[in-house]
Write a protein that holds these residues in place. Sequence first.
Motif, PDB file in Angstrom:
ATOM      1  N   VAL A 110       0.255   6.643  13.777  1.00  0.00           N
ATOM      2  CA  VAL A 110       1.143   6.295  14.871  1.00  0.00           C
ATOM      3  C   VAL A 110       2.638   6.887  14.321  1.00  0.00           C
ATOM      4  O   VAL A 110       3.493   7.609  14.984  1.00  0.00           O
ATOM      5  CB  VAL A 110       1.430   4.874  15.314  1.00  0.00           C
ATOM      6  N   LEU A 111       3.041   6.505  12.949  1.00  0.00           N
ATOM      7  CA  LEU A 111       4.282   7.060  12.277  1.00  0.00           C
ATOM      8  C   LEU A 111       4.222   8.589  12.021  1.00  0.00           C
ATOM      9  O   LEU A 111       5.294   9.163  12.456  1.00  0.00           O
ATOM     10  CB  LEU A 111       4.296   6.473  11.047  1.00  0.00           C
ATOM     11  N   LEU A 112       3.075   9.200  11.783  1.00  0.00           N
ATOM     12  CA  LEU A 112       3.142  10.570  11.914  1.00  0.00           C
ATOM     13  C   LEU A 112       3.406  11.259  13.172  1.00  0.00           C
ATOM     14  O   LEU A 112       4.087  12.506  13.237  1.00  0.00           O
ATOM     15  CB  LEU A 112       1.761  11.125  11.244  1.00  0.00           C
ATOM     16  N   ALA A 113       3.002  10.719  14.385  1.00  0.00           N
ATOM     17  CA  ALA A 113       3.278  11.087  15.776  1.00  0.00           C
ATOM     18  C   ALA A 113       4.621  10.921  15.939  1.00  0.00           C
ATOM     19  O   ALA A 113       5.226  11.675  16.544  1.00  0.00           O
ATOM     20  CB  ALA A 113       2.196  10.374  16.819  1.00  0.00           C
ATOM     21  N   GLY A 114       5.336   9.949  15.581  1.00  0.00           N
ATOM     22  CA  GLY A 114       6.766   9.856  15.847  1.00  0.00           C
ATOM     23  C   GLY A 114       7.411  10.825  14.955  1.00  0.00           C
ATOM     24  O   GLY A 114       8.513  11.075  15.320  1.00  0.00           O
ATOM     25  N   ASP A 149       0.792  -1.222   0.097  1.00  0.00           N
ATOM     26  CA  ASP A 149      -0.005  -0.199  -0.069  1.00  0.00           C
ATOM     27  C   ASP A 149       0.903   1.263   0.240  1.00  0.00           C
ATOM     28  O   ASP A 149       2.207   1.247   0.576  1.00  0.00           O
ATOM     29  CB  ASP A 149      -0.838  -0.071   1.084  1.00  0.00           C
ATOM     30  N   HIS A 150       0.488   2.420  -0.574  1.00  0.00           N
ATOM     31  CA  HIS A 150       1.092   3.513  -0.518  1.00  0.00           C
ATOM     32  C   HIS A 150       0.924   4.185   0.981  1.00  0.00           C
ATOM     33  O   HIS A 150       0.331   4.096   1.618  1.00  0.00           O
ATOM     34  CB  HIS A 150       0.501   4.273  -1.578  1.00  0.00           C
ATOM     35  N   VAL A 151       1.787   5.124   1.147  1.00  0.00           N
ATOM     36  CA  VAL A 151       1.809   6.062   2.163  1.00  0.00           C
ATOM     37  C   VAL A 151       1.495   7.529   1.962  1.00  0.00           C
ATOM     38  O   VAL A 151       1.783   7.887   0.889  1.00  0.00           O
ATOM     39  CB  VAL A 151       3.131   5.805   3.062  1.00  0.00           C
ATOM     40  N   SER A 152       1.327   8.296   2.728  1.00  0.00           N
ATOM     41  CA  SER A 152       0.909   9.606   2.745  1.00  0.00           C
ATOM     42  C   SER A 152       2.261  10.376   2.314  1.00  0.00           C
ATOM     43  O   SER A 152       3.660   9.865   2.637  1.00  0.00           O
ATOM     44  CB  SER A 152       0.545  10.243   4.148  1.00  0.00           C
ATOM     45  N   ALA A 153       2.209  11.525   1.734  1.00  0.00           N
ATOM     46  CA  ALA A 153       3.359  12.415   1.273  1.00  0.00           C
ATOM     47  C   ALA A 153       4.253  12.669   2.446  1.00  0.00           C
ATOM     48  O   ALA A 153       5.401  12.645   2.190  1.00  0.00           O
ATOM     49  CB  ALA A 153       2.852  13.665   0.556  1.00  0.00           C
ATOM     50  N   ALA A 154       3.759  13.032   3.522  1.00  0.00           N
ATOM     51  CA  ALA A 154       4.822  13.408   4.672  1.00  0.00           C
ATOM     52  C   ALA A 154       5.842  12.138   5.053  1.00  0.00           C
ATOM     53  O   ALA A 154       6.588  12.428   5.638  1.00  0.00           O
ATOM     54  CB  ALA A 154       3.750  13.783   5.970  1.00  0.00           C
ATOM     55  N   LEU A 155       4.978  10.916   4.941  1.00  0.00           N
ATOM     56  CA  LEU A 155       5.855   9.853   5.128  1.00  0.00           C
ATOM     57  C   LEU A 155       6.826   9.247   4.057  1.00  0.00           C
ATOM     58  O   LEU A 155       7.741   8.407   4.550  1.00  0.00           O
ATOM     59  CB  LEU A 155       4.887   8.464   5.850  1.00  0.00           C
ATOM     60  N   ALA A 156       6.466   9.718   2.956  1.00  0.00           N
ATOM     61  CA  ALA A 156       7.005   9.033   1.753  1.00  0.00           C
ATOM     62  C   ALA A 156       8.582   8.894   1.884  1.00  0.00           C
ATOM     63  O   ALA A 156       9.167   8.281   1.327  1.00  0.00           O
ATOM     64  CB  ALA A 156       6.564   9.651   0.628  1.00  0.00           C
ATOM     65  N   PRO A 157       9.248  10.090   2.348  1.00  0.00           N
ATOM     66  CA  PRO A 157      10.771  10.361   2.378  1.00  0.00           C
ATOM     67  C   PRO A 157      11.279   9.230   3.366  1.00  0.00           C
ATOM     68  O   PRO A 157      12.615   8.900   3.322  1.00  0.00           O
ATOM     69  CB  PRO A 157      10.861  11.467   2.932  1.00  0.00           C
TER      70      PRO A 157
END
Length: 276
Positions: free
Chosen positions: A142-146, A6-14
């Motif tokens: 959870v990853l965005l919070a990290g 699955d794809h992830v959001s732009a903020a997590l993509a890097p």
Amino acid sequence: MSVAADHVSAALAPFVMSLHAYDLGPGGVHRGLPSSAVTITIPERDPLEIGWVGRRGPGERLRAVVAGLHLDAAELRQAGCTRGVYLTLSPLGARALLGVPAAALAGHAADLTDLVPAMAELPERLAACRSWPQRRELLERVLLAGLDRHGERADRRPLAAALSALSTNDRVQDAARTLGCSRRHLSGAVRSEFGVTPKQYQRLVRFERARGRVVAASLAGRLDLAAIANTSGFADQAHLAREWRAMAGCTLTEWLRTEGPTRPTRPPRQAARARP
């Protein structure tokens, strides 16, 4: 092992290279090949047992596994329920999302809940989700919070440039020249942050490049190992075969037979006609 990516959001993509739902299938065993990424494996219910091919001693039983860059193959066993979620993070993703450098994990694995106390309840929360979209949404939150906690503490650009230069140059000296620094400086920066030497990182990238081409060629039914060796940076097919055995702990043929992709088949014509 079957996976659904699955794809992830732009903020997590890097930082998040891939996010999968997995199923180890009958037997619940998977060979984790050498990787230039930081991986997170979270079983749906039953703990995972992880051992390293060629290393003595019993495997560890972990509720959620975080593994650093490693040049040895791992063996993962999951009894009972064989499903779960699997993420690969870029080498820079460990610090940005988990708050620890990839060097802290190089060559071994740790339990996610011990490594990142803020994620201690994540395995149970994922298990309580009733669908893959719910799990994916929870993981992203959870990853965005990290990322909010750890993501902006340092300038990542020099290290990102170092990894890019090492990936696109055959020699470490050429990568250092591209970056405008000494080989010694490059080696120190890479080893301090990622736990491997520049040469080891290049070896991992070359192995993964070949692995990706083996998978694609196998799925297409056109497996030409000599061509794959040539385009992946190996001297010849024999060189690829030696490196595969040394790093994967098995021959390429054995890996393809036990865990490699299967060629997709077309549905029967009768089934196709019956489709609305």
